[in-house]
Design a protein around this motif. Sequence first.
Motif, PDB file in Angstrom:
ATOM      1  N   MET A 146     -45.154  -3.324  42.666  1.00  0.00           N
ATOM      2  CA  MET A 146     -43.872  -3.951  42.356  1.00  0.00           C
ATOM      3  C   MET A 146     -42.997  -2.972  41.577  1.00  0.00           C
ATOM      4  O   MET A 146     -43.500  -2.077  40.897  1.00  0.00           O
ATOM      5  CB  MET A 146     -44.063  -5.248  41.574  1.00  0.00           C
ATOM      6  N   ARG A 147     -41.703  -3.182  41.701  1.00  0.00           N
ATOM      7  CA  ARG A 147     -40.749  -2.369  40.954  1.00  0.00           C
ATOM      8  C   ARG A 147     -40.644  -2.971  39.554  1.00  0.00           C
ATOM      9  O   ARG A 147     -40.392  -4.165  39.407  1.00  0.00           O
ATOM     10  CB  ARG A 147     -39.402  -2.394  41.662  1.00  0.00           C
ATOM     11  N   THR A 148     -40.868  -2.137  38.557  1.00  0.00           N
ATOM     12  CA  THR A 148     -40.906  -2.613  37.177  1.00  0.00           C
ATOM     13  C   THR A 148     -39.998  -1.783  36.291  1.00  0.00           C
ATOM     14  O   THR A 148     -39.663  -0.646  36.587  1.00  0.00           O
ATOM     15  CB  THR A 148     -42.344  -2.545  36.611  1.00  0.00           C
ATOM     16  N   ARG A 149     -39.624  -2.395  35.174  1.00  0.00           N
ATOM     17  CA  ARG A 149     -38.873  -1.676  34.131  1.00  0.00           C
ATOM     18  C   ARG A 149     -39.766  -1.623  32.902  1.00  0.00           C
ATOM     19  O   ARG A 149     -40.551  -2.549  32.651  1.00  0.00           O
ATOM     20  CB  ARG A 149     -37.558  -2.380  33.832  1.00  0.00           C
ATOM     21  N   TRP A 150     -39.653  -0.543  32.180  1.00  0.00           N
ATOM     22  CA  TRP A 150     -40.436  -0.337  30.955  1.00  0.00           C
ATOM     23  C   TRP A 150     -39.498   0.196  29.888  1.00  0.00           C
ATOM     24  O   TRP A 150     -38.671   1.070  30.165  1.00  0.00           O
ATOM     25  CB  TRP A 150     -41.543   0.698  31.191  1.00  0.00           C
ATOM     26  N   SER A 151     -39.598  -0.326  28.686  1.00  0.00           N
ATOM     27  CA  SER A 151     -38.855   0.260  27.570  1.00  0.00           C
ATOM     28  C   SER A 151     -39.838   0.461  26.421  1.00  0.00           C
ATOM     29  O   SER A 151     -40.793  -0.297  26.262  1.00  0.00           O
ATOM     30  CB  SER A 151     -37.677  -0.616  27.155  1.00  0.00           C
ATOM     31  N   PHE A 152     -39.587   1.514  25.673  1.00  0.00           N
ATOM     32  CA  PHE A 152     -40.517   1.937  24.632  1.00  0.00           C
ATOM     33  C   PHE A 152     -39.811   2.131  23.310  1.00  0.00           C
ATOM     34  O   PHE A 152     -38.689   2.638  23.264  1.00  0.00           O
ATOM     35  CB  PHE A 152     -41.155   3.284  25.020  1.00  0.00           C
ATOM     36  N   GLU A 153     -40.484   1.716  22.240  1.00  0.00           N
ATOM     37  CA  GLU A 153     -40.072   2.064  20.884  1.00  0.00           C
ATOM     38  C   GLU A 153     -41.109   3.049  20.376  1.00  0.00           C
ATOM     39  O   GLU A 153     -42.319   2.847  20.577  1.00  0.00           O
ATOM     40  CB  GLU A 153     -40.025   0.818  20.007  1.00  0.00           C
ATOM     41  N   VAL A 154     -40.619   4.098  19.741  1.00  0.00           N
ATOM     42  CA  VAL A 154     -41.494   5.193  19.331  1.00  0.00           C
ATOM     43  C   VAL A 154     -41.241   5.524  17.863  1.00  0.00           C
ATOM     44  O   VAL A 154     -40.099   5.532  17.413  1.00  0.00           O
ATOM     45  CB  VAL A 154     -41.233   6.449  20.208  1.00  0.00           C
ATOM     46  N   ASP A 212     -42.970   8.389  14.875  1.00  0.00           N
ATOM     47  CA  ASP A 212     -43.937   9.437  14.553  1.00  0.00           C
ATOM     48  C   ASP A 212     -44.737   9.880  15.775  1.00  0.00           C
ATOM     49  O   ASP A 212     -45.952  10.120  15.692  1.00  0.00           O
ATOM     50  CB  ASP A 212     -44.885   8.992  13.429  1.00  0.00           C
ATOM     51  N   GLY A 213     -44.067   9.970  16.924  1.00  0.00           N
ATOM     52  CA  GLY A 213     -44.694  10.504  18.120  1.00  0.00           C
ATOM     53  C   GLY A 213     -45.635   9.563  18.843  1.00  0.00           C
ATOM     54  O   GLY A 213     -46.359   9.989  19.746  1.00  0.00           O
ATOM     55  N   LYS A 214     -45.631   8.267  18.462  1.00  0.00           N
ATOM     56  CA  LYS A 214     -46.492   7.300  19.130  1.00  0.00           C
ATOM     57  C   LYS A 214     -45.682   6.066  19.520  1.00  0.00           C
ATOM     58  O   LYS A 214     -44.687   5.733  18.880  1.00  0.00           O
ATOM     59  CB  LYS A 214     -47.653   6.884  18.223  1.00  0.00           C
ATOM     60  N   VAL A 215     -46.142   5.392  20.542  1.00  0.00           N
ATOM     61  CA  VAL A 215     -45.483   4.170  21.006  1.00  0.00           C
ATOM     62  C   VAL A 215     -45.849   3.027  20.052  1.00  0.00           C
ATOM     63  O   VAL A 215     -47.019   2.756  19.827  1.00  0.00           O
ATOM     64  CB  VAL A 215     -45.911   3.835  22.449  1.00  0.00           C
ATOM     65  N   THR A 216     -44.827   2.376  19.484  1.00  0.00           N
ATOM     66  CA  THR A 216     -45.041   1.240  18.593  1.00  0.00           C
ATOM     67  C   THR A 216     -44.893  -0.088  19.333  1.00  0.00           C
ATOM     68  O   THR A 216     -45.447  -1.101  18.905  1.00  0.00           O
ATOM     69  CB  THR A 216     -44.048   1.255  17.415  1.00  0.00           C
ATOM     70  N   ARG A 217     -44.115  -0.068  20.420  1.00  0.00           N
ATOM     71  CA  ARG A 217     -43.917  -1.280  21.221  1.00  0.00           C
ATOM     72  C   ARG A 217     -43.472  -0.852  22.614  1.00  0.00           C
ATOM     73  O   ARG A 217     -42.706   0.090  22.763  1.00  0.00           O
ATOM     74  CB  ARG A 217     -42.853  -2.181  20.601  1.00  0.00           C
ATOM     75  N   PHE A 218     -43.988  -1.578  23.604  1.00  0.00           N
ATOM     76  CA  PHE A 218     -43.433  -1.427  24.940  1.00  0.00           C
ATOM     77  C   PHE A 218     -43.180  -2.789  25.546  1.00  0.00           C
ATOM     78  O   PHE A 218     -43.855  -3.762  25.207  1.00  0.00           O
ATOM     79  CB  PHE A 218     -44.306  -0.527  25.849  1.00  0.00           C
ATOM     80  N   GLU A 219     -42.149  -2.832  26.375  1.00  0.00           N
ATOM     81  CA  GLU A 219     -41.781  -4.060  27.065  1.00  0.00           C
ATOM     82  C   GLU A 219     -41.705  -3.736  28.540  1.00  0.00           C
ATOM     83  O   GLU A 219     -41.158  -2.700  28.920  1.00  0.00           O
ATOM     84  CB  GLU A 219     -40.436  -4.568  26.540  1.00  0.00           C
ATOM     85  N   THR A 220     -42.273  -4.596  29.349  1.00  0.00           N
ATOM     86  CA  THR A 220     -42.263  -4.381  30.787  1.00  0.00           C
ATOM     87  C   THR A 220     -41.920  -5.677  31.502  1.00  0.00           C
ATOM     88  O   THR A 220     -41.973  -6.755  30.911  1.00  0.00           O
ATOM     89  CB  THR A 220     -43.619  -3.814  31.279  1.00  0.00           C
ATOM     90  N   GLY A 221     -41.560  -5.548  32.738  1.00  0.00           N
ATOM     91  CA  GLY A 221     -41.260  -6.709  33.563  1.00  0.00           C
ATOM     92  C   GLY A 221     -40.745  -6.241  34.902  1.00  0.00           C
ATOM     93  O   GLY A 221     -40.544  -5.042  35.117  1.00  0.00           O
ATOM     94  N   GLN A 222     -40.529  -7.176  35.787  1.00  0.00           N
ATOM     95  CA  GLN A 222     -40.026  -6.808  37.102  1.00  0.00           C
ATOM     96  C   GLN A 222     -38.596  -6.315  37.004  1.00  0.00           C
ATOM     97  O   GLN A 222     -37.805  -6.826  36.205  1.00  0.00           O
ATOM     98  CB  GLN A 222     -40.141  -7.985  38.058  1.00  0.00           C
ATOM     99  N   ALA A 223     -38.289  -5.294  37.790  1.00  0.00           N
ATOM    100  CA  ALA A 223     -36.946  -4.689  37.759  1.00  0.00           C
ATOM    101  C   ALA A 223     -36.083  -5.285  38.860  1.00  0.00           C
ATOM    102  O   ALA A 223     -36.580  -5.799  39.833  1.00  0.00           O
ATOM    103  CB  ALA A 223     -37.043  -3.181  37.955  1.00  0.00           C
TER     104      ALA A 223
END
Length: 107
Positions: A86-94, A96-107
């Motif tokens: 499936m086509r998805t979207r991802w957004s990331f909060e970063v 100190d060089g690490k991912v603190t939160r990610f959000e995903t879902g259908q695009a």
Amino acid sequence: MSIQTDKLSDPAVRAFVTALNAHDRTAFDAALTPDATMSDDGSDRDLGEWVDREIFDSNGHMEIEKESAGGRALVANYRNDTWGEMRTRWSFEVADGKVTRFETGQA
């Protein structure tokens, strides 16, 4: 046309996608902060449970179509053995060089 993982702009996001596609749980966990959070289709989920089910137990794989927001927002074709592709979207909060939160879902 897809973007090669090693060409992703944000190093933390690059580490996340590289570990996911390699099915390397140790590297994946290392790409996240210990208190990282996530959401799927707008609902917060238990990160460990979701990651097991949607990525590692089902052979998840991301093929990046495009990136924006300095590499912290992706559109990807995501596939796993449970849902297919499936086509998805991802957004990331970063931080100190690490991912603190990610959000995903259908695009």
